[in-house]
Design an enzyme around this catalytic site. Sequence first.
Site, PDB file in Angstrom:
ATOM      1  N   HIS A 121       4.669   5.793  11.634  1.00  0.00           N
ATOM      2  CA  HIS A 121       4.196   5.653  10.251  1.00  0.00           C
ATOM      3  C   HIS A 121       3.253   6.840   9.999  1.00  0.00           C
ATOM      4  CE1 HIS A 121       3.074   4.079   6.472  1.00  0.00           C
ATOM      5  NE2 HIS A 121       2.757   2.837   6.791  1.00  0.00           N
ATOM      6  N   LYS A 131      26.058  -4.078  -1.927  1.00  0.00           N
ATOM      7  CA  LYS A 131      27.522  -4.141  -2.121  1.00  0.00           C
ATOM      8  C   LYS A 131      28.265  -3.581  -0.910  1.00  0.00           C
ATOM      9  CE  LYS A 131      26.628  -2.642  -6.815  1.00  0.00           C
ATOM     10  NZ  LYS A 131      26.836  -1.448  -7.657  1.00  0.00           N
ATOM     11  N   ARG A 174       0.802  -1.223   0.000  1.00  0.00           N
ATOM     12  CA  ARG A 174       0.000   0.000   0.000  1.00  0.00           C
ATOM     13  C   ARG A 174       0.838   1.278   0.000  1.00  0.00           C
ATOM     14  NH1 ARG A 174      -2.770  -3.948   1.574  1.00  0.00           N
ATOM     15  NH2 ARG A 174      -0.789  -4.471   2.518  1.00  0.00           N
ATOM     16  N   THR A 175       1.785   1.369   0.899  1.00  0.00           N
ATOM     17  CA  THR A 175       2.469   2.652   1.062  1.00  0.00           C
ATOM     18  C   THR A 175       3.279   2.979  -0.185  1.00  0.00           C
ATOM     19  OG1 THR A 175       2.597   2.113   3.403  1.00  0.00           O
ATOM     20  CG2 THR A 175       3.894   3.992   2.653  1.00  0.00           C
ATOM     21  N   ARG A 192      11.154   4.026   3.548  1.00  0.00           N
ATOM     22  CA  ARG A 192      10.763   3.032   4.559  1.00  0.00           C
ATOM     23  C   ARG A 192      11.997   2.236   4.920  1.00  0.00           C
ATOM     24  NH1 ARG A 192       5.677  -1.025   4.551  1.00  0.00           N
ATOM     25  NH2 ARG A 192       4.716   0.931   5.188  1.00  0.00           N
TER      26      ARG A 192
END
Length: 306
Positions: free
Chosen positions: A132, A83, A54-55, A104
């Site tokens: 959030h 890396k 969703r986000t 996120r």
Amino acid sequence: MGSFKGRHIISLRDMSVDDLGTIVEATARVKSGGAADMLRGSTVAVMFFEPSTRTRLSFESAILQSGGRVFGFASPGASSQSKGESFADTIRTVTGYCDAMVIRHPVEGAARLASELATVPVINAGDGANQHPTQTFLDLFTMEEEFGRLDGLKIGMMGDLKYGRTVHSLAMAMAHFGARMTFISPPNLRMPDSAKAELLARGIGFTEVQQPEEAGVDLDVLYITRIQKERFGDPQEYESVAHCYRLTCETVRALGGSVRIMHPLPRVDEIAEEVDTLPNAIYFRQAHNGVPTRQALLGLVTGGLE
Ligand code: CP
């Protein structure tokens, strides 16, 4: 409203009641079609170091629907972190490629660190079990749509209140609106003491119970969260609470029948699919409100929406 331009969006702790009102009002304008193309000429980096449906996708949809450009990655394995590059160097680099960043990350505080390194606005799309904020903005907008107000709502928050970042942000936001909050969880997944201390310091009382029926029959909203499997250090501890709640139509009736059921999603098994057909079940409309909410927020921080 000018105060949003160039601003980082990291935590509900940084937001006033006027800020929240501005976002809800701007979202209503966007949803009613009053603010098209507000990101034309803007390029947004969407960097997800943790899974999302969703986000991430609602941010990308919001950017594209507002005439902006979007690039990024959906997992750290697709970046040079694989890396050995540090998170800090990733931010120092990408800040030169965009007008705003959405991040996120599984580590609490990652978005705050990014905001200290970036030269463009950083939006926290979830940092570990901490915050959030954009989920809370769309939750507030959904409640405003549903009730025509945010003041004085009676809200039960149920599930994993220890690791669920959405409820940490939501409780801070609802405190601005004089909400009467009931926290419903197993004993080992209670709202963290630090969050409860913040509420008490602001004069906001709450009750804590273990079952939804103990919350009374006059809740306006039951906000459910899944048990956050990925945040448990001990798999046995997760298994001991994994299926502790399952909302059914019968439970909704026992709660008085008019309670609105909200959930940030994804759900696992804490809401039976039979509940989806009830008019009370507003969690998919809530998820869809992620697009206008994120359009409005990006418009405000980039200056495309005034
Ligand atoms: N509500 C929410 O944050 O969902 P995703 O994890 O799918 O983005």
